[in-house]
Scaffold this motif. Structure first.
Motif, short mmCIF file in Angstrom:
data_model
loop_
_atom_site.label_atom_id
_atom_site.label_comp_id
_atom_site.label_asym_id
_atom_site.label_seq_id
_atom_site.Cartn_x
_atom_site.Cartn_y
_atom_site.Cartn_z
N GLN A 50 0.83 -1.20 0.00
CA GLN A 50 0.00 0.00 0.00
C GLN A 50 0.86 1.25 0.00
OE1 GLN A 50 -3.41 -0.15 -0.20
NE2 GLN A 50 -3.00 -2.31 -0.49
N PRO A 51 0.58 2.21 -0.89
CA PRO A 51 1.34 3.45 -0.87
C PRO A 51 1.00 4.25 0.38
CG PRO A 51 -0.51 3.63 -2.36
CD PRO A 51 -0.47 2.20 -1.88
N HIS A 52 1.95 5.07 0.83
CA HIS A 52 1.69 5.87 2.02
C HIS A 52 0.73 6.99 1.66
CE1 HIS A 52 2.30 8.03 5.74
NE2 HIS A 52 2.75 6.89 6.19
N TRP A 53 -0.38 7.07 2.36
CA TRP A 53 -1.46 7.99 2.02
C TRP A 53 -1.41 9.29 2.81
CZ3 TRP A 53 -4.24 9.35 6.23
CH2 TRP A 53 -4.13 8.51 7.34
N PHE A 54 -0.66 9.34 3.89
CA PHE A 54 -0.74 10.48 4.80
C PHE A 54 -0.25 11.77 4.16
CE2 PHE A 54 0.24 13.12 8.46
CZ PHE A 54 -0.90 12.94 9.23
N GLY A 55 0.90 11.74 3.52
CA GLY A 55 1.47 12.94 2.90
C GLY A 55 0.53 13.57 1.87
N PRO A 56 0.04 12.80 0.90
CA PRO A 56 -0.90 13.38 -0.07
C PRO A 56 -2.18 13.90 0.57
CG PRO A 56 -0.01 11.31 -0.90
CD PRO A 56 0.46 11.46 0.52
N GLU A 57 -2.64 13.25 1.64
CA GLU A 57 -3.87 13.71 2.30
C GLU A 57 -3.63 15.04 3.01
OE1 GLU A 57 -7.92 13.53 3.51
OE2 GLU A 57 -6.77 12.73 1.86
N VAL A 58 -2.50 15.20 3.65
CA VAL A 58 -2.17 16.46 4.32
C VAL A 58 -2.07 17.57 3.28
CG1 VAL A 58 -0.31 17.66 5.57
CG2 VAL A 58 -1.06 15.41 6.32
N GLU A 59 -1.48 17.26 2.15
CA GLU A 59 -1.37 18.24 1.06
C GLU A 59 -2.76 18.57 0.48
OE1 GLU A 59 0.50 18.18 -3.34
OE2 GLU A 59 1.83 17.52 -1.74
N ARG A 60 -3.59 17.57 0.32
CA ARG A 60 -4.93 17.78 -0.23
C ARG A 60 -5.76 18.70 0.67
NH1 ARG A 60 -10.06 16.31 0.31
NH2 ARG A 60 -9.69 14.99 2.12
N LEU A 61 -5.59 18.57 1.97
CA LEU A 61 -6.33 19.39 2.91
C LEU A 61 -5.77 20.81 3.01
CD1 LEU A 61 -7.01 16.79 5.74
CD2 LEU A 61 -8.66 17.75 4.11
N GLY A 62 -4.66 21.08 2.34
CA GLY A 62 -4.13 22.43 2.26
C GLY A 62 -3.20 22.83 3.39
N PHE A 63 -2.64 21.87 4.10
CA PHE A 63 -1.66 22.21 5.13
C PHE A 63 -0.31 22.42 4.47
CE2 PHE A 63 -4.73 19.68 7.63
CZ PHE A 63 -5.03 20.62 8.60
N SER A 64 0.45 23.38 4.97
CA SER A 64 1.79 23.62 4.43
C SER A 64 2.81 23.35 5.52
CB SER A 64 1.92 25.06 3.93
OG SER A 64 1.83 25.95 5.03
N GLU A 65 4.06 23.16 5.12
CA GLU A 65 5.12 22.88 6.08
C GLU A 65 5.42 24.08 6.97
OE1 GLU A 65 8.62 21.16 4.38
OE2 GLU A 65 7.44 19.84 3.10
#
Length: 180
Positions: A50-65
């Motif tokens: 399974q690919p790691h989903w957390f990073g893309p989901e955080v990006e999709r929700l519009g959070f920035s570093e």
């Protein structure tokens, strides 16, 4: 109808082993289906890495570093909270050491952590369990600081007011941040 009967039977019969579960019966049946079958494809997909989903989901929700929110790996080994994922979104102003203190004050160590964000308004929903205040109304300054950090982070992460239309603008007058 056959699967309905199997599910009904499985729900009423005590399970003696893993092989007696519906999932095991379904997997065995699906492996016997033709290669083009959707059931066979589901079995193949469940066995694939399974690919790691957390990073893309955080990006999709519009959070920035660089912002009022951060991703923490404080639960990487499930020591902070065994029922939470390894990565969590929390206010950037709260350090990992404070998360441990908040976890001690919360039932089942479930700290407030972001699970959803409205990209238009910046409001978040955070999941957590109840604070353990007990009969004597115990308080935790770390827990109170974390909840205040959620409000501050929501306020700092609001979009420009012209981007918000209709009733959302009216809601800003009443709610700064939703913490569940």
């Amino acid at each position: 109808m056959d699967w309905c009967r199997r599910l009904t039977t499985a729900a009423l019969t005590p399970i003696a082993s893993l092989q007696d579960t519906f999932a095991a019966a379904y997997a065995a049946w699906a492996k016997e289906q033709p290669p083009s079958s959707v059931h066979r494809a589901l079995i193949r997909a469940s066995l694939a890495p399974q690919p790691h989903w957390f990073g893309p989901e955080v990006e999709r929700l519009g959070f920035s570093e660089k912002g009022p929110w951060r991703v923490t790996a404080a639960n990487a080994e499930y020591k902070l909270c065994p029922s939470y994922p390894p990565l969590l979104v929390v206010p950037a102003s709260i350090g990992d050491d404070n998360l441990e203190a908040v976890a001690r004050f919360r039932a089942m160590r479930r700290i407030p952590a972001v699970v959803w964000r409205h990209r238009g308004s910046g409001a978040v929903i955070a999941r957590s369990s109840q604070p353990e205040v007990g009969w004597f109304g115990a308080r935790s300054s770390e827990d109170e600081r974390m909840l205040a950090a959620f409000v501050s982070a929501c306020n700092a992460d609001r979009p420009h007011p012209h981007k918000v239309r209709g009733t959302l603008r009216n809601l800003y007058q009443f709610y700064d941040c939703l913490v569940v």
